[in-house]
Design a protein around this motif. Sequence first.
Motif, mmCIF file in Angstrom:
data_model
loop_
_atom_site.group_PDB
_atom_site.id
_atom_site.type_symbol
_atom_site.label_atom_id
_atom_site.label_comp_id
_atom_site.label_asym_id
_atom_site.label_seq_id
_atom_site.Cartn_x
_atom_site.Cartn_y
_atom_site.Cartn_z
ATOM 1 N N PHE A 38 -1.436 0.379 -8.778
ATOM 2 C CA PHE A 38 -0.716 -0.228 -10.032
ATOM 3 C C PHE A 38 -1.244 -1.416 -10.652
ATOM 4 C CE2 PHE A 38 4.055 0.933 -10.124
ATOM 5 C CZ PHE A 38 3.855 2.192 -9.422
ATOM 6 N N TYR A 39 -1.907 -2.361 -9.937
ATOM 7 C CA TYR A 39 -2.424 -3.548 -10.247
ATOM 8 C C TYR A 39 -3.835 -3.484 -11.028
ATOM 9 C CZ TYR A 39 -3.516 -8.359 -10.797
ATOM 10 O OH TYR A 39 -3.805 -9.612 -11.218
ATOM 11 N N ALA A 40 -4.539 -2.567 -10.365
ATOM 12 C CA ALA A 40 -5.929 -2.259 -10.992
ATOM 13 C C ALA A 40 -5.676 -1.523 -12.331
ATOM 14 C CB ALA A 40 -6.758 -1.383 -10.008
ATOM 15 N N GLY A 41 -4.876 -0.576 -12.500
ATOM 16 C CA GLY A 41 -4.734 0.049 -13.826
ATOM 17 C C GLY A 41 -3.846 -0.814 -14.853
ATOM 18 N N ALA A 42 -3.165 -1.905 -14.351
ATOM 19 C CA ALA A 42 -2.399 -2.757 -15.393
ATOM 20 C C ALA A 42 -3.463 -3.656 -15.866
ATOM 21 C CB ALA A 42 -1.525 -3.471 -14.897
ATOM 22 N N THR A 43 -4.442 -4.159 -14.741
ATOM 23 C CA THR A 43 -5.532 -5.098 -15.149
ATOM 24 C C THR A 43 -6.614 -4.481 -16.211
ATOM 25 O OG1 THR A 43 -5.262 -6.093 -12.761
ATOM 26 C CG2 THR A 43 -7.380 -6.540 -14.332
ATOM 27 N N LEU A 44 -6.878 -3.295 -15.914
ATOM 28 C CA LEU A 44 -7.819 -2.562 -16.785
ATOM 29 C C LEU A 44 -7.442 -2.392 -18.215
ATOM 30 C CD1 LEU A 44 -10.555 -0.788 -17.469
ATOM 31 C CD2 LEU A 44 -9.154 1.045 -16.671
ATOM 32 N N LEU A 45 -6.009 -2.179 -18.481
ATOM 33 C CA LEU A 45 -5.464 -2.034 -19.759
ATOM 34 C C LEU A 45 -5.144 -3.585 -20.386
ATOM 35 C CD1 LEU A 45 -3.001 0.791 -19.625
ATOM 36 C CD2 LEU A 45 -5.037 0.800 -20.636
ATOM 37 N N PHE A 46 -5.075 -4.565 -19.465
ATOM 38 C CA PHE A 46 -4.929 -5.910 -20.030
ATOM 39 C C PHE A 46 -6.288 -6.463 -20.628
ATOM 40 C CE2 PHE A 46 -5.712 -10.543 -18.922
ATOM 41 C CZ PHE A 46 -4.942 -11.131 -20.146
ATOM 42 N N VAL A 47 -7.294 -6.231 -20.026
ATOM 43 C CA VAL A 47 -8.675 -6.378 -20.486
ATOM 44 C C VAL A 47 -9.040 -5.629 -21.813
ATOM 45 C CG1 VAL A 47 -11.018 -6.394 -19.765
ATOM 46 C CG2 VAL A 47 -9.618 -7.154 -18.213
ATOM 47 N N ALA A 48 -8.646 -4.327 -21.649
ATOM 48 C CA ALA A 48 -9.089 -3.597 -22.853
ATOM 49 C C ALA A 48 -8.086 -4.253 -24.088
ATOM 50 C CB ALA A 48 -8.849 -2.187 -22.537
ATOM 51 N N GLY A 49 -6.846 -4.475 -23.634
ATOM 52 C CA GLY A 49 -5.987 -4.628 -24.759
ATOM 53 C C GLY A 49 -6.476 -6.017 -25.215
ATOM 54 N N LEU A 50 -6.744 -7.129 -24.561
ATOM 55 C CA LEU A 50 -7.112 -8.420 -24.985
ATOM 56 C C LEU A 50 -8.375 -8.234 -25.921
ATOM 57 C CD1 LEU A 50 -6.522 -11.259 -24.560
ATOM 58 C CD2 LEU A 50 -8.244 -11.445 -22.419
ATOM 59 N N VAL A 51 -9.525 -7.497 -25.443
ATOM 60 C CA VAL A 51 -10.558 -7.346 -26.315
ATOM 61 C C VAL A 51 -10.219 -6.670 -27.797
ATOM 62 C CG1 VAL A 51 -12.848 -6.046 -26.516
ATOM 63 C CG2 VAL A 51 -12.117 -7.068 -24.176
ATOM 64 N N ASP A 52 -9.189 -5.738 -27.555
ATOM 65 C CA ASP A 52 -8.742 -5.268 -28.905
ATOM 66 C C ASP A 52 -8.115 -6.056 -29.845
ATOM 67 O OD1 ASP A 52 -8.286 -2.654 -30.599
ATOM 68 O OD2 ASP A 52 -6.198 -3.373 -30.136
ATOM 69 N N ASP A 53 -7.396 -7.062 -29.144
ATOM 70 C CA ASP A 53 -6.531 -8.159 -29.983
ATOM 71 C C ASP A 53 -7.506 -9.092 -30.670
ATOM 72 O OD1 ASP A 53 -4.174 -7.281 -29.201
ATOM 73 O OD2 ASP A 53 -3.983 -8.461 -27.368
ATOM 74 N N LEU A 54 -8.792 -9.453 -29.748
ATOM 75 C CA LEU A 54 -9.803 -10.239 -30.412
ATOM 76 C C LEU A 54 -10.807 -9.614 -31.196
ATOM 77 C CD1 LEU A 54 -10.437 -12.232 -26.901
ATOM 78 C CD2 LEU A 54 -9.136 -13.064 -28.661
ATOM 79 N N ARG A 55 -11.222 -8.396 -30.874
ATOM 80 C CA ARG A 55 -12.201 -7.861 -31.682
ATOM 81 C C ARG A 55 -11.885 -6.427 -32.199
ATOM 82 N NH1 ARG A 55 -16.815 -10.604 -31.141
ATOM 83 N NH2 ARG A 55 -17.235 -12.141 -29.501
#
Length: 559
Positions: A38-55
């Motif tokens: 659960f947590y690893a999947g959510a973490t992966l999407l958080f990182v990808a989403g944060l990169v998308d928000d920034l770049r």
Amino acid sequence: MRATPLVGGIGIFAGLSAGIWVAVALGPLTADRQLLGFYAGATLLFVAGLVDDLRSLPPLAKLAAQLGAAAIVLSTGTTVQIIDNRYVAIALGVIWLVGLTNAFNLLDNMDGLAGSLAVIAALFFASDAWLQHEPRLVLVVAVALGLGVLGFLPFNLRPGRPALAWMGDSGSQVIGFTLAALGLASSYTVASSTVATLVLPVLILAVPILDTTLVTIVRLLEGRPVSQGGRDHSSHRLVSLGLSETEAVVLLALISAALGATSLAYEAFGSGRIAAIGVLVTFALLVQFGSYLADSDRGRRTDGRHLYVYTRRLAEVAVDGALIAASFLAAYLLRFDGIGTPNQRHFFLLSLPVLLFTRYIALLLFGMYAGVWRYVSARDAARAGAAVVVSAICAIGILTLTQGPMGDFSNSVFVIDALICTVAITSARFMERAVSLLLELTRGHPGRRVLIVGAGRTGRSLLRELRETPGERVLGFIDDAPSLRGRRLSGAKVVASTDGIAQTLARLEPDIVFVTIPNAPRERLDAVVTACAEREIDCRFVRRQVDLDPQVVLAATPK
């Protein structure tokens, strides 16, 4: 204008992480493979989403991250246990996880909307886990997510004022993915599949699913990419119908809460029959709500007539639902000579919601809700039969793939059901037409008696038009073709030829004669006109004129 920072996702993920690891540290929750997934999947999407928000990531990169997160969850203990076929279960799990991740990403289109629905969904997942005494994973993760989003909402939902923060992709993707994973975890823990078990996650997350389905269908029909942004979401359509943005958010939140409450009610009652009836009613309402929003034009306010049309269509969907359920029950009772064995009853209750879903979809795709029952025709009956057969085949396929062998529950039930349901659905539509005609005949006036000369294409078209016109009663055709003498065309009899028109007029006593063969020999036309004049019967010529110059029509139209 001050830019709104995309920092909400950071706060949401921080709240989710804090809730999970505090529970692990205090002992109520164990850091097992499923929780780590659960947590690893959510973490992966958080990182990808944060990169998308920034770049701004390309769509394929975002999809790859979502597929990776789904693979992590499905490989660490959270699976679709209600499906026997392993490959189908994996495919359905990926579709569910990726689909709902994108559903909340698309739903984040209005201040407070995605956050409000996330809090409501987390509340119901936590409530169900507590009531059903499921593993603490669902309860703890749902509470952690709900509190994390609840802490963000005051900065995002500020009626009458602009938002101080947006959640961005780093927040919406984490929310959608975590809720989807909770849906899988909460549904598979029940050993024996029930109707309530199957519909619980779907009802809790029905509003995001409905919104994504609506947007996807509309954009595909319009030839636009699904990933392209636009103001065609359910929330935007509600605003176009006169609601404020805050009112639209509140309405969708209330709908989500009502659907979540029904899901808990099905679990509390523990009755498959009640759950099946509830699914029928709920699905009918959702179909009509989505149809109402899909047909609403942006910028147009609703009026009484618009609401009347959809109230009527809602009644049509409800009638069809009752007929579908009654037909399947009748087929079951006929096939098994009564209530059957426990296994047969079990699969009946499992099959009913699947059949309702496939049949409603088939009726929609075959255009059965695009017409008006009063003007039903043989083509509508053929479409109804095709929709019933296709939906039965799809339902059998879904049940076979998800449940495997069904023991002593025979597929012949679906064959009997298809026959009964086709007759029932078609009869319901023709019944309204018959009742409408009967009411016209009993309103105290006999109507105008009409005789049509010419049973060709123009005559038959005129017959259909007159039958749909109140107060018109067609007595039959007059036609010179020997092969048509005494035959019926579209239900109207060819009563005579033009040679016997005088006797026919004396016998039938029409009020008006329509001549639809203006290119016939002059002597025959003179005979018709003379016979009508002798009996003082109104005679009119009908011509099919096509490709007329617009100026000819407009010149003849009074200003």
